[in-house]
Design a protein around this motif. Sequence first.
Motif, PDB file in Angstrom:
ATOM      1  N   TYR A  94      90.447 -29.860  10.037  1.00 14.91           N
ATOM      2  CA  TYR A  94      88.972 -29.797  10.013  1.00 14.91           C
ATOM      3  C   TYR A  94      88.540 -28.757  11.049  1.00 14.91           C
ATOM      4  O   TYR A  94      88.363 -29.081  12.210  1.00 14.91           O
ATOM      5  CB  TYR A  94      88.360 -31.159  10.347  1.00 14.91           C
ATOM      6  CG  TYR A  94      88.862 -32.278   9.473  1.00 14.91           C
ATOM      7  CD1 TYR A  94      88.375 -32.440   8.180  1.00 14.91           C
ATOM      8  CD2 TYR A  94      89.824 -33.170   9.938  1.00 14.91           C
ATOM      9  CE1 TYR A  94      88.836 -33.463   7.374  1.00 14.91           C
ATOM     10  CE2 TYR A  94      90.292 -34.198   9.134  1.00 14.91           C
ATOM     11  CZ  TYR A  94      89.805 -34.338   7.848  1.00 14.91           C
ATOM     12  OH  TYR A  94      90.266 -35.357   7.054  1.00 14.91           O
TER      13      TYR A  94
ATOM     14  N   THR B 216      81.951 -33.441  18.475  1.00 14.40           N
ATOM     15  CA  THR B 216      82.889 -32.822  17.530  1.00 14.40           C
ATOM     16  C   THR B 216      84.274 -33.464  17.585  1.00 14.40           C
ATOM     17  O   THR B 216      85.217 -32.950  16.986  1.00 14.40           O
ATOM     18  CB  THR B 216      83.016 -31.306  17.801  1.00 14.40           C
ATOM     19  OG1 THR B 216      83.365 -31.099  19.171  1.00 14.40           O
ATOM     20  CG2 THR B 216      81.729 -30.575  17.468  1.00 14.40           C
TER      21      THR B 216
ATOM     22  N   ASP C 261      84.448 -31.904  23.385  1.00 12.46           N
ATOM     23  CA  ASP C 261      84.466 -32.464  22.023  1.00 12.46           C
ATOM     24  C   ASP C 261      83.836 -33.845  22.011  1.00 12.46           C
ATOM     25  O   ASP C 261      83.034 -34.174  21.139  1.00 12.46           O
ATOM     26  CB  ASP C 261      85.904 -32.552  21.481  1.00 12.46           C
ATOM     27  CG  ASP C 261      86.394 -31.256  20.886  1.00 12.46           C
ATOM     28  OD1 ASP C 261      85.603 -30.571  20.221  1.00 12.46           O
ATOM     29  OD2 ASP C 261      87.573 -30.932  21.091  1.00 12.46           O
TER      30      ASP C 261
ATOM     31  N   ILE D 109      87.175 -35.887  16.599  1.00 12.22           N
ATOM     32  CA  ILE D 109      87.669 -36.701  15.489  1.00 12.22           C
ATOM     33  C   ILE D 109      89.056 -37.184  15.891  1.00 12.22           C
ATOM     34  O   ILE D 109      89.878 -36.396  16.379  1.00 12.22           O
ATOM     35  CB  ILE D 109      87.673 -35.917  14.152  1.00 12.22           C
ATOM     36  CG1 ILE D 109      88.101 -36.805  13.000  1.00 12.22           C
ATOM     37  CG2 ILE D 109      88.502 -34.668  14.229  1.00 12.22           C
ATOM     38  CD1 ILE D 109      87.926 -36.183  11.631  1.00 12.22           C
TER      39      ILE D 109
ATOM     40  N   LYS E 134      85.859 -29.333  13.884  1.00 14.19           N
ATOM     41  CA  LYS E 134      86.054 -30.485  14.765  1.00 14.19           C
ATOM     42  C   LYS E 134      87.135 -30.132  15.789  1.00 14.19           C
ATOM     43  O   LYS E 134      87.922 -29.213  15.586  1.00 14.19           O
ATOM     44  CB  LYS E 134      86.506 -31.724  13.962  1.00 14.19           C
ATOM     45  CG  LYS E 134      85.484 -32.214  12.950  1.00 14.19           C
ATOM     46  CD  LYS E 134      84.335 -32.871  13.646  1.00 14.19           C
ATOM     47  CE  LYS E 134      83.372 -33.507  12.669  1.00 14.19           C
ATOM     48  NZ  LYS E 134      82.209 -34.076  13.323  1.00 14.19           N
ATOM     49  N   ASN E 135      87.161 -30.897  16.880  1.00 17.62           N
ATOM     50  CA  ASN E 135      88.225 -30.779  17.889  1.00 17.62           C
ATOM     51  C   ASN E 135      88.460 -29.342  18.372  1.00 17.62           C
ATOM     52  O   ASN E 135      89.550 -28.800  18.242  1.00 17.62           O
ATOM     53  CB  ASN E 135      89.529 -31.382  17.355  1.00 17.62           C
ATOM     54  CG  ASN E 135      89.436 -32.880  17.187  1.00 17.62           C
ATOM     55  OD1 ASN E 135      88.389 -33.482  17.378  1.00 17.62           O
ATOM     56  ND2 ASN E 135      90.547 -33.493  16.824  1.00 17.62           N
TER      57      ASN E 135
ATOM     58  N   HIS F 231      92.224 -30.307  14.285  1.00 22.94           N
ATOM     59  CA  HIS F 231      91.393 -29.100  14.259  1.00 22.94           C
ATOM     60  C   HIS F 231      91.859 -28.176  13.129  1.00 22.94           C
ATOM     61  O   HIS F 231      91.045 -27.539  12.463  1.00 22.94           O
ATOM     62  CB  HIS F 231      91.427 -28.365  15.600  1.00 22.94           C
ATOM     63  CG  HIS F 231      90.756 -27.035  15.544  1.00 22.94           C
ATOM     64  ND1 HIS F 231      89.388 -26.900  15.396  1.00 22.94           N
ATOM     65  CD2 HIS F 231      91.257 -25.775  15.576  1.00 22.94           C
ATOM     66  CE1 HIS F 231      89.077 -25.614  15.344  1.00 22.94           C
ATOM     67  NE2 HIS F 231      90.191 -24.912  15.460  1.00 22.94           N
TER      68      HIS F 231
END
Length: 192
Positions: A149, A167, A162, A169, A152-153, A146
């Motif tokens: 990115y 979302t 998630d 990864i 994401k997460n 997270h």
Amino acid sequence: MIPFILLTLLGLTVGIVFASFFEWTLHKYVMHRPVGKFRYAFNAHAVVHHQVFKADQTYHLHDEKDKETIPMAWWNGAVLTMIGAIPFACISLLVGNWGFTVGGVLAFAAYYCFYEYIHWCMHLPKARRVEKPHWFRKLNGHHLLHHRYMHKNFNVVLPLADYLLGTLILRAKTTFMQARGPAVPDVQPESV
């Protein structure tokens, strides 16, 4: 009429699952973007926390002055628990039994406390007992990604939202200089 204890247990179960989606929504839509003129959560999290803690060696606390940027403000737990309890209270009003609300409030309070504690341990590792199990390493890698990115997460505690909302990864898309440590898994791309 459903017994109080059964509704409490149901509230606990539903509360934990609901808390994953609540955390995801709060994190994505309030902590990572301003909501109208309300910028407090965005500034505290996306601007300050993510500026101090990245996915590289700065993922772990390096400067004591930044320690205060790891947890949320002291009053956030009570406010978020009360907001999360609203749908539980509405259902309890309909069924005429407050057990569901009691379970929901307990679930939210426990989820929030667990969030704060493991988030603290992720950014300020000390080889605590909680940092040793496999589940902590998985969640730590999830959270590290997270910080790599930011979109994401969004879950820290239970990545159910998630996973279901797209979302999640599991590994980095490209190689990067990631944080290392005994409780930090390798999240680099898998070699082909």
